[in-house]
Write a protein that holds these residues in place. Structure first.
Motif, PDB file in Angstrom:
ATOM      1  N   CYS A 173       1.133  -1.379   0.245  1.00 32.41           N
ATOM      2  CA  CYS A 173      -0.098  -0.057  -0.095  1.00 32.41           C
ATOM      3  C   CYS A 173       0.790   1.017  -0.589  1.00 32.41           C
ATOM      4  O   CYS A 173       1.715   0.973   1.231  1.00 32.41           O
ATOM      5  CB  CYS A 173      -1.079   0.142   1.429  1.00 32.41           C
ATOM      6  SG  CYS A 173      -2.547   1.051   0.671  1.00 32.41           S
ATOM      7  N   VAL A 232      -3.220   4.101   5.782  1.00 33.85           N
ATOM      8  CA  VAL A 232      -3.612   2.738   6.113  1.00 33.85           C
ATOM      9  C   VAL A 232      -2.701   1.633   7.028  1.00 33.85           C
ATOM     10  O   VAL A 232      -1.777   1.970   7.445  1.00 33.85           O
ATOM     11  CB  VAL A 232      -4.442   2.550   4.915  1.00 33.85           C
ATOM     12  CG1 VAL A 232      -4.621   2.692   3.242  1.00 33.85           C
ATOM     13  CG2 VAL A 232      -2.205   1.683   4.131  1.00 33.85           C
ATOM     14  N   ARG A 275      -0.007  -4.561   6.985  1.00 33.45           N
ATOM     15  CA  ARG A 275      -0.444  -5.162   6.645  1.00 33.45           C
ATOM     16  C   ARG A 275      -1.687  -5.387   5.204  1.00 33.45           C
ATOM     17  O   ARG A 275      -2.670  -5.559   5.738  1.00 33.45           O
ATOM     18  CB  ARG A 275      -1.665  -6.097   7.870  1.00 33.45           C
ATOM     19  CG  ARG A 275      -0.029  -6.727   8.931  1.00 33.45           C
ATOM     20  CD  ARG A 275      -0.781  -7.929   9.974  1.00 33.45           C
ATOM     21  NE  ARG A 275      -1.180  -9.195   8.779  1.00 33.45           N
ATOM     22  CZ  ARG A 275      -2.126  -9.142   9.221  1.00 33.45           C
ATOM     23  NH1 ARG A 275      -2.913  -8.755  10.848  1.00 33.45           N
ATOM     24  NH2 ARG A 275      -3.450  -9.928   9.248  1.00 33.45           N
ATOM     25  N   SER A 276      -1.316  -4.090   4.454  1.00 32.09           N
ATOM     26  CA  SER A 276      -2.697  -3.578   3.792  1.00 32.09           C
ATOM     27  C   SER A 276      -1.717  -3.916   2.166  1.00 32.09           C
ATOM     28  O   SER A 276      -0.538  -3.215   2.658  1.00 32.09           O
ATOM     29  CB  SER A 276      -3.037  -1.989   4.194  1.00 32.09           C
ATOM     30  OG  SER A 276      -3.538  -1.965   5.261  1.00 32.09           O
ATOM     31  N   GLU A 310      -2.086  -3.219  -1.806  1.00 32.52           N
ATOM     32  CA  GLU A 310      -3.418  -2.508  -2.748  1.00 32.52           C
ATOM     33  C   GLU A 310      -2.980  -2.878  -4.005  1.00 32.52           C
ATOM     34  O   GLU A 310      -2.228  -3.044  -4.710  1.00 32.52           O
ATOM     35  CB  GLU A 310      -2.350  -0.592  -3.068  1.00 32.52           C
ATOM     36  CG  GLU A 310      -3.033   0.038  -3.271  1.00 32.52           C
ATOM     37  CD  GLU A 310      -2.440   1.555  -3.803  1.00 32.52           C
ATOM     38  OE1 GLU A 310      -2.975   2.792  -4.131  1.00 32.52           O
ATOM     39  OE2 GLU A 310      -1.855   1.937  -3.075  1.00 32.52           O
ATOM     40  N   HIS A 350      -1.942 -10.593   3.852  1.00 32.03           N
ATOM     41  CA  HIS A 350      -2.268  -9.229   3.817  1.00 32.03           C
ATOM     42  C   HIS A 350      -3.741  -9.296   4.973  1.00 32.03           C
ATOM     43  O   HIS A 350      -4.634  -9.925   4.264  1.00 32.03           O
ATOM     44  CB  HIS A 350      -2.600  -8.608   2.767  1.00 32.03           C
ATOM     45  CG  HIS A 350      -1.358  -7.957   2.040  1.00 32.03           C
ATOM     46  ND1 HIS A 350      -0.115  -6.872   2.773  1.00 32.03           N
ATOM     47  CD2 HIS A 350      -0.293  -8.319   0.839  1.00 32.03           C
ATOM     48  CE1 HIS A 350       1.139  -7.074   2.224  1.00 32.03           C
ATOM     49  NE2 HIS A 350       1.144  -8.483   1.067  1.00 32.03           N
ATOM     50  N   ARG A 401      -6.073  -7.013   4.509  1.00 31.02           N
ATOM     51  CA  ARG A 401      -7.194  -5.663   3.399  1.00 31.02           C
ATOM     52  C   ARG A 401      -6.631  -5.374   2.031  1.00 31.02           C
ATOM     53  O   ARG A 401      -5.155  -5.340   1.959  1.00 31.02           O
ATOM     54  CB  ARG A 401      -7.953  -4.429   4.808  1.00 31.02           C
ATOM     55  CG  ARG A 401      -6.249  -3.512   5.239  1.00 31.02           C
ATOM     56  CD  ARG A 401      -6.918  -2.838   6.004  1.00 31.02           C
ATOM     57  NE  ARG A 401      -6.897  -3.061   6.920  1.00 31.02           N
ATOM     58  CZ  ARG A 401      -6.437  -3.824   8.123  1.00 31.02           C
ATOM     59  NH1 ARG A 401      -4.773  -3.632   7.726  1.00 31.02           N
ATOM     60  NH2 ARG A 401      -6.442  -4.113   9.299  1.00 31.02           N
ATOM     61  N   MET A 402      -7.654  -5.181   1.373  1.00 27.18           N
ATOM     62  CA  MET A 402      -6.705  -4.361   0.588  1.00 27.18           C
ATOM     63  C   MET A 402      -7.268  -3.246  -0.217  1.00 27.18           C
ATOM     64  O   MET A 402      -8.853  -3.145   0.322  1.00 27.18           O
ATOM     65  CB  MET A 402      -7.201  -5.749  -1.186  1.00 27.18           C
ATOM     66  CG  MET A 402      -6.556  -5.068  -2.524  1.00 27.18           C
ATOM     67  SD  MET A 402      -6.823  -6.325  -4.165  1.00 27.18           S
ATOM     68  CE  MET A 402      -5.097  -7.207  -3.648  1.00 27.18           C
ATOM     69  N   TYR A 403      -6.723  -2.370  -0.734  1.00 28.52           N
ATOM     70  CA  TYR A 403      -6.551  -1.063  -1.076  1.00 28.52           C
ATOM     71  C   TYR A 403      -7.512  -0.817  -2.397  1.00 28.52           C
ATOM     72  O   TYR A 403      -6.434  -0.848  -3.052  1.00 28.52           O
ATOM     73  CB  TYR A 403      -6.722   0.081  -0.151  1.00 28.52           C
ATOM     74  CG  TYR A 403      -7.093  -0.035   1.090  1.00 28.52           C
ATOM     75  CD1 TYR A 403      -7.612   1.282   1.898  1.00 28.52           C
ATOM     76  CD2 TYR A 403      -5.989  -0.567   2.041  1.00 28.52           C
ATOM     77  CE1 TYR A 403      -7.833   1.456   3.172  1.00 28.52           C
ATOM     78  CE2 TYR A 403      -6.136   0.174   4.104  1.00 28.52           C
ATOM     79  CZ  TYR A 403      -7.309   0.858   3.465  1.00 28.52           C
ATOM     80  OH  TYR A 403      -7.722   0.889   5.524  1.00 28.52           O
ATOM     81  N   VAL A 418     -11.521  -0.654   0.087  1.00 31.38           N
ATOM     82  CA  VAL A 418     -11.736  -1.461   0.683  1.00 31.38           C
ATOM     83  C   VAL A 418     -11.778  -1.995   1.393  1.00 31.38           C
ATOM     84  O   VAL A 418     -13.177  -2.567   0.637  1.00 31.38           O
ATOM     85  CB  VAL A 418     -10.796  -0.583   2.091  1.00 31.38           C
ATOM     86  CG1 VAL A 418     -11.914  -0.475   2.932  1.00 31.38           C
ATOM     87  CG2 VAL A 418     -10.061  -1.360   2.908  1.00 31.38           C
ATOM     88  N   GLU A 477     -11.686  -6.082   3.224  1.00 35.19           N
ATOM     89  CA  GLU A 477     -10.817  -7.135   4.472  1.00 35.19           C
ATOM     90  C   GLU A 477     -10.630  -8.106   3.501  1.00 35.19           C
ATOM     91  O   GLU A 477     -11.522  -8.719   3.061  1.00 35.19           O
ATOM     92  CB  GLU A 477     -11.810  -7.196   5.297  1.00 35.19           C
ATOM     93  CG  GLU A 477     -11.980  -5.910   6.715  1.00 35.19           C
ATOM     94  CD  GLU A 477     -11.108  -5.258   7.141  1.00 35.19           C
ATOM     95  OE1 GLU A 477      -9.905  -5.610   7.071  1.00 35.19           O
ATOM     96  OE2 GLU A 477     -10.843  -4.274   7.319  1.00 35.19           O
TER      97      GLU A 477
END
Length: 174
Positions: free
Chosen positions: A81, A86, A89-90, A92, A124, A126-128, A169, A171
């Motif tokens: 990310c 954010v 552990r995110s 992107e 990860h 979450r993903m953005y 986002v 989860e």
């Protein structure tokens, strides 16, 4: 037509990915960005920029392609990310483009599904992603895939025209 097969991209795929990226942008952003900007996009210039980035091999960045009947028909890139605001552990999603003639055929879903699977497996949480605020088609696609706008909006400008982006986002499960 067979289901799309997703694999990691190779350097040799940069030219075809550039055709998909440019064609996808010109199709998806028609009416959202200045037409002169879209018309000026060059697959050969895009391919050269992509080859340069690909050779730099930034840690954690992954380029995936989707193939159908032996032809590359879609491309996705995700990685760490870039937004410092954010949670840790995110991941992107940087970009996802499908050959416009394959739109609606499950190519984008296959790419996004594999990207989510790999991000989850990598730990990860979450993903953005960022999407043009007025790109209703893309927003519906991401919402059907479990992404939700989180209320963050960024100004973005193309050739002097405001084309704001909104952040989404999702989860992830480990």
């Amino acid at each position: 037509m067979n289901a799309p097969q997703v694999r990691e991209m190779t350097l040799a795929g940069c030219d075809r990915v550039a055709e998909i990226r440019v064609g996808g942008r010109q199709w998806a952003y028609r009416g959202l960005m200045p037409q002169a900007h879209l018309d000026a996009m060059s697959p050969s210039e895009d391919a050269e920029r992509h080859r340069t980035r690909f050779r730099q091999a930034r840690p954690g960045v992954l380029n995936l392609v989707a193939e159908q009947e032996g032809e590359t028909v879609g491309w996705l890139c995700h990685g760490p990310c870039r937004d410092g605001e954010v949670p840790p552990r995110s991941a992107e999603l940087y970009a996802l483009y499908v050959d416009p003639v394959r739109s609606g055929a499950g190519v984008g879903q296959a790419l996004l599904g594999e990207s989510i699977r790999r991000c989850s497996a990598a730990g990860h949480a979450r993903m953005y992603l960022w999407v043009l605020r007025d790109n209703a088609r893309a927003r519906r696609f991401y919402e059907r895939s479990g992404f939700r706008a989180d209320g963050v909006e960024e100004p973005y400008e193309v050739a002097g025209v405001a084309v704001p982006e909104v952040r989404y986002v999702r989860e992830l499960t480990g």
